[in-house]
Design a protein around this motif. Sequence first.
Motif, PDB file in Angstrom:
ATOM      1  N   ALA A 115      -0.976  -1.508  10.180  1.00 50.25           N
ATOM      2  CA  ALA A 115      -2.100  -0.668   9.784  1.00 50.25           C
ATOM      3  C   ALA A 115      -2.236  -0.683   8.262  1.00 50.25           C
ATOM      4  N   PRO A 116      -3.401  -0.206   7.747  1.00 46.19           N
ATOM      5  CA  PRO A 116      -3.552  -0.073   6.305  1.00 46.19           C
ATOM      6  C   PRO A 116      -2.388   0.742   5.733  1.00 46.19           C
ATOM      7  N   ALA A 117      -1.826   0.276   4.643  1.00 38.44           N
ATOM      8  CA  ALA A 117      -0.720   0.963   3.942  1.00 38.44           C
ATOM      9  C   ALA A 117       0.568   1.077   4.762  1.00 38.44           C
TER      10      ALA A 117
ATOM     11  N   SER B 218      -5.213 -11.640   2.335  1.00 32.86           N
ATOM     12  CA  SER B 218      -6.683 -11.673   2.348  1.00 32.86           C
ATOM     13  C   SER B 218      -7.275 -10.596   1.434  1.00 32.86           C
ATOM     14  N   GLY B 219      -6.727  -9.374   1.494  1.00 33.36           N
ATOM     15  CA  GLY B 219      -7.269  -8.284   0.680  1.00 33.36           C
ATOM     16  C   GLY B 219      -7.098  -8.576  -0.807  1.00 33.36           C
ATOM     17  N   ASP B 220      -5.931  -9.081  -1.190  1.00 31.95           N
ATOM     18  CA  ASP B 220      -5.680  -9.408  -2.611  1.00 31.95           C
ATOM     19  C   ASP B 220      -6.675 -10.461  -3.086  1.00 31.95           C
ATOM     20  N   LYS B 221      -6.884 -11.479  -2.245  1.00 34.61           N
ATOM     21  CA  LYS B 221      -7.795 -12.572  -2.638  1.00 34.61           C
ATOM     22  C   LYS B 221      -9.232 -12.048  -2.746  1.00 34.61           C
ATOM     23  N   LEU B 222      -9.607 -11.171  -1.817  1.00 28.00           N
ATOM     24  CA  LEU B 222     -10.969 -10.616  -1.876  1.00 28.00           C
ATOM     25  C   LEU B 222     -11.147  -9.781  -3.144  1.00 28.00           C
ATOM     26  N   ARG B 223     -10.123  -8.982  -3.481  1.00 32.23           N
ATOM     27  CA  ARG B 223     -10.247  -8.129  -4.675  1.00 32.23           C
ATOM     28  C   ARG B 223     -10.369  -8.972  -5.955  1.00 32.23           C
TER      29      ARG B 223
ATOM     30  N   ASP C  51      -1.139 -12.368   5.194  1.00 30.18           N
ATOM     31  CA  ASP C  51      -1.112 -10.893   5.233  1.00 30.18           C
ATOM     32  C   ASP C  51      -2.558 -10.389   5.211  1.00 30.18           C
ATOM     33  N   GLY C  52      -2.950  -9.637   6.229  1.00 34.76           N
ATOM     34  CA  GLY C  52      -4.302  -9.065   6.255  1.00 34.76           C
ATOM     35  C   GLY C  52      -5.284  -9.897   7.066  1.00 34.76           C
ATOM     36  N   PHE C  53      -4.867 -11.023   7.526  1.00 31.21           N
ATOM     37  CA  PHE C  53      -5.666 -11.899   8.373  1.00 31.21           C
ATOM     38  C   PHE C  53      -4.744 -12.474   9.431  1.00 31.21           C
TER      39      PHE C  53
ATOM     40  N   TYR D 236       2.727  -0.869  -6.317  1.00 33.03           N
ATOM     41  CA  TYR D 236       3.674   0.173  -6.715  1.00 33.03           C
ATOM     42  C   TYR D 236       3.265   1.477  -6.054  1.00 33.03           C
ATOM     43  N   ASN D 237       4.157   2.470  -6.188  1.00 35.78           N
ATOM     44  CA  ASN D 237       3.820   3.805  -5.708  1.00 35.78           C
ATOM     45  C   ASN D 237       4.540   4.801  -6.604  1.00 35.78           C
ATOM     46  N   THR D 238       3.822   5.854  -6.971  1.00 39.77           N
ATOM     47  CA  THR D 238       4.452   6.811  -7.887  1.00 39.77           C
ATOM     48  C   THR D 238       5.649   7.516  -7.241  1.00 39.77           C
ATOM     49  N   ASP D 239       5.658   7.582  -5.898  1.00 40.14           N
ATOM     50  CA  ASP D 239       6.799   8.224  -5.218  1.00 40.14           C
ATOM     51  C   ASP D 239       7.877   7.227  -4.823  1.00 40.14           C
ATOM     52  N   PHE D 240       7.493   5.984  -4.677  1.00 38.14           N
ATOM     53  CA  PHE D 240       8.383   4.969  -4.113  1.00 38.14           C
ATOM     54  C   PHE D 240       8.105   3.714  -4.900  1.00 38.14           C
ATOM     55  N   ASN D 241       9.120   3.098  -5.472  1.00 38.18           N
ATOM     56  CA  ASN D 241       8.875   1.881  -6.243  1.00 38.18           C
ATOM     57  C   ASN D 241       7.888   2.111  -7.386  1.00 38.18           C
TER      58      ASN D 241
ATOM     59  N   GLN E 233      -6.000   1.822  -9.451  1.00 33.06           N
ATOM     60  CA  GLN E 233      -6.000   2.403  -8.097  1.00 33.06           C
ATOM     61  C   GLN E 233      -7.173   1.787  -7.354  1.00 33.06           C
ATOM     62  N   ARG E 234      -6.945   1.426  -6.091  1.00 33.24           N
ATOM     63  CA  ARG E 234      -7.992   0.760  -5.323  1.00 33.24           C
ATOM     64  C   ARG E 234      -9.111   1.726  -4.968  1.00 33.24           C
ATOM     65  N   GLN E 235     -10.373   1.233  -5.036  1.00 27.90           N
ATOM     66  CA  GLN E 235     -11.512   2.104  -4.711  1.00 27.90           C
ATOM     67  C   GLN E 235     -11.482   2.533  -3.254  1.00 27.90           C
TER      68      GLN E 235
HETATM   69  P1  G5P Z   1      -6.119  -5.128   2.670  1.00 30.50           P
HETATM   70  O1  G5P Z   1      -5.934  -5.268   1.227  1.00 30.50           O
HETATM   71  O2  G5P Z   1      -5.505  -6.111   3.581  1.00 30.50           O
HETATM   72  P2  G5P Z   1      -4.929  -3.023   4.293  1.00 30.50           P
HETATM   73  O3  G5P Z   1      -5.724  -1.794   4.502  1.00 30.50           O
HETATM   74  O4  G5P Z   1      -4.678  -3.844   5.469  1.00 30.50           O
HETATM   75  O5  G5P Z   1      -5.683  -3.660   3.047  1.00 30.50           O
HETATM   76  P3  G5P Z   1      -3.041  -2.322   2.486  1.00 30.50           P
HETATM   77  O6  G5P Z   1      -3.804  -1.060   2.173  1.00 30.50           O
HETATM   78  O7  G5P Z   1      -3.045  -3.415   1.468  1.00 30.50           O
HETATM   79  O8  G5P Z   1      -3.517  -2.848   3.818  1.00 30.50           O
HETATM   80  P4  G5P Z   1      -0.220  -2.662   2.991  1.00 30.50           P
HETATM   81  O9  G5P Z   1      -0.254  -3.944   2.253  1.00 30.50           O
HETATM   82  O10 G5P Z   1       0.114  -2.659   4.424  1.00 30.50           O
HETATM   83  O11 G5P Z   1      -1.557  -1.854   2.799  1.00 30.50           O
HETATM   84  O12 G5P Z   1       0.785  -1.650   2.298  1.00 30.50           O
HETATM   85  P5  G5P Z   1       1.486  -1.668   0.848  1.00 30.50           P
HETATM   86  O13 G5P Z   1       0.466  -1.833  -0.223  1.00 30.50           O
HETATM   87  O14 G5P Z   1       2.682  -2.519   0.859  1.00 30.50           O
HETATM   88  O15 G5P Z   1       2.016  -0.155   0.811  1.00 30.50           O
HETATM   89  C1  G5P Z   1       1.107   0.921   0.700  1.00 30.50           C
HETATM   90  C2  G5P Z   1       1.641   1.913  -0.362  1.00 30.50           C
HETATM   91  O16 G5P Z   1       2.818   2.526   0.153  1.00 30.50           O
HETATM   92  C3  G5P Z   1       2.063   1.264  -1.690  1.00 30.50           C
HETATM   93  O17 G5P Z   1       1.777   2.149  -2.751  1.00 30.50           O
HETATM   94  C4  G5P Z   1       3.579   1.073  -1.540  1.00 30.50           C
HETATM   95  O18 G5P Z   1       4.273   1.066  -2.800  1.00 30.50           O
HETATM   96  C5  G5P Z   1       3.937   2.306  -0.711  1.00 30.50           C
HETATM   97  N1  G5P Z   1       5.102   2.159   0.147  1.00 30.50           N
HETATM   98  C6  G5P Z   1       5.546   1.067   0.823  1.00 30.50           C
HETATM   99  N2  G5P Z   1       6.655   1.352   1.515  1.00 30.50           N
HETATM  100  C7  G5P Z   1       6.915   2.682   1.285  1.00 30.50           C
HETATM  101  C8  G5P Z   1       7.927   3.579   1.723  1.00 30.50           C
HETATM  102  O19 G5P Z   1       8.849   3.214   2.466  1.00 30.50           O
HETATM  103  N3  G5P Z   1       7.843   4.871   1.293  1.00 30.50           N
HETATM  104  C9  G5P Z   1       6.859   5.288   0.449  1.00 30.50           C
HETATM  105  N4  G5P Z   1       6.849   6.575   0.063  1.00 30.50           N
HETATM  106  N5  G5P Z   1       5.887   4.475   0.007  1.00 30.50           N
HETATM  107  C10 G5P Z   1       5.909   3.192   0.417  1.00 30.50           C
HETATM  108  O20 G5P Z   1      -7.661  -5.113   3.013  1.00 30.50           O
HETATM  109  C11 G5P Z   1      -8.577  -4.335   2.278  1.00 30.50           C
HETATM  110  C12 G5P Z   1      -9.967  -4.497   2.827  1.00 30.50           C
HETATM  111  O21 G5P Z   1     -10.360  -5.859   2.707  1.00 30.50           O
HETATM  112  C13 G5P Z   1     -11.146  -6.260   3.827  1.00 30.50           C
HETATM  113  C14 G5P Z   1     -11.361  -5.014   4.676  1.00 30.50           C
HETATM  114  O22 G5P Z   1     -12.529  -4.396   4.255  1.00 30.50           O
HETATM  115  C15 G5P Z   1     -10.123  -4.173   4.308  1.00 30.50           C
HETATM  116  O23 G5P Z   1     -10.337  -2.787   4.529  1.00 30.50           O
HETATM  117  N6  G5P Z   1     -10.437  -7.322   4.577  1.00 30.50           N
HETATM  118  C16 G5P Z   1     -10.863  -7.891   5.714  1.00 30.50           C
HETATM  119  N7  G5P Z   1     -11.968  -7.695   6.467  1.00 30.50           N
HETATM  120  C17 G5P Z   1     -12.102  -8.423   7.588  1.00 30.50           C
HETATM  121  N8  G5P Z   1     -11.182  -9.312   7.998  1.00 30.50           N
HETATM  122  C18 G5P Z   1     -10.056  -9.549   7.285  1.00 30.50           C
HETATM  123  N9  G5P Z   1      -9.140 -10.438   7.718  1.00 30.50           N
HETATM  124  C19 G5P Z   1      -9.863  -8.827   6.092  1.00 30.50           C
HETATM  125  N10 G5P Z   1      -8.869  -8.798   5.160  1.00 30.50           N
HETATM  126  C20 G5P Z   1      -9.228  -7.883   4.249  1.00 30.50           C
END
Ligand code: G5P
Length: 219
Positions: free
Chosen positions: A10-12, A33-38, A85-87, A133-138, A155-157
């Motif tokens: 799931a997201p995050a 995929s998300g990083d490349k799109l951004r 990742d993300g696809f 990164y995360n202000t609470d973790f890493n 910070q992501r929009q």
């Molecule tokens: P993205 O960029 O792929 P998401 O929503 O799938 O976005 P996201 O948000 O990037 O996934 P993640 O990579 O799963 O999350 O998680 P992360 O960034 O590692 O961790 C989230 C936060 O939690 C960070 O701050 C991290 O430091 C912290 N964290 C990690 N572990 C811990 C922990 O143990 N404890 C704590 N306290 N914190 C922790 O996609 C973005 C958008 O792009 C489009 C869509 O619109 C999508 O919404 N997109 C696509 N659309 C269609 N098809 C596709 N294939 C698409 N790919 C992208």
Amino acid sequence: MAFRSVILGAPASGKGTISSRIVKSFGLEHIASGDKLRVNITQNTPIGIEAKKYIDKGMLVPDNLMVNFIVNELQKAKGNTWLLDGFPRTVSQAKALWEVQKLDVVLNLVVPFEVIIDRVKGRWVHLPSGRVYNTDFNAPKIPGKDDITGEDLIQRQDDNPTVVLKRLEQYEELTKPVIDFYKDKGILEEFEGKTSDEIWPKVKSVLQNHLPERQQAKL
Ligand code: G5P
Ligand code: MG
């Protein structure tokens, strides 16, 4: 050697976080995929301009755009040992990818929703590299700055609470069925946990089984 993998969740849920540990330990190329799109959005490319309309609303970018975009990125990949990742994010994307490229393993991160909602508030990213990164973790060593380059973090929009809820909704409806697609192929590995530190050792041990010692040494 060749090793092709996907990380789902799931997201995050920590895909980016776990991916960076995989890259460090196993040297796979991380294609997010998300990083490349951004990056495309900041560069105002045609795909960036189109994708932004959907991303800002928490909606998935249409399949036809995404499939072309990612297949092209895979062709640009330096080798044939990568982690996507993300696809795919829909069954239709999963089918299209399978036709182009069979996979060795799919990792699925299972993290409770209430944990996820809490995390996004503190997320900061380094846009060019996708480091997260995360202000609470890493937390970054210097607040607001990337550890490696010293450049600004943003910070992501799409991390505002309303958009996050929409992203989770889209995940439930469109992305969850992808898990069954890979379960049926017999290549799915699932990892449950509330933190990335709890999940990471399990991922590492599964990957060690998939990547024999000799090949790990070569990577
Ligand atoms: P993205 O960029 O792929 P998401 O929503 O799938 O976005 P996201 O948000 O990037 O996934 P993640 O990579 O799963 O999350 O998680 P992360 O960034 O590692 O961790 C989230 C936060 O939690 C960070 O701050 C991290 O430091 C912290 N964290 C990690 N572990 C811990 C922990 O143990 N404890 C704590 N306290 N914190 C922790 O996609 C973005 C958008 O792009 C489009 C869509 O619109 C999508 O919404 N997109 C696509 N659309 C269609 N098809 C596709 N294939 C698409 N790919 C992208
Ligand atoms: Mg991510």
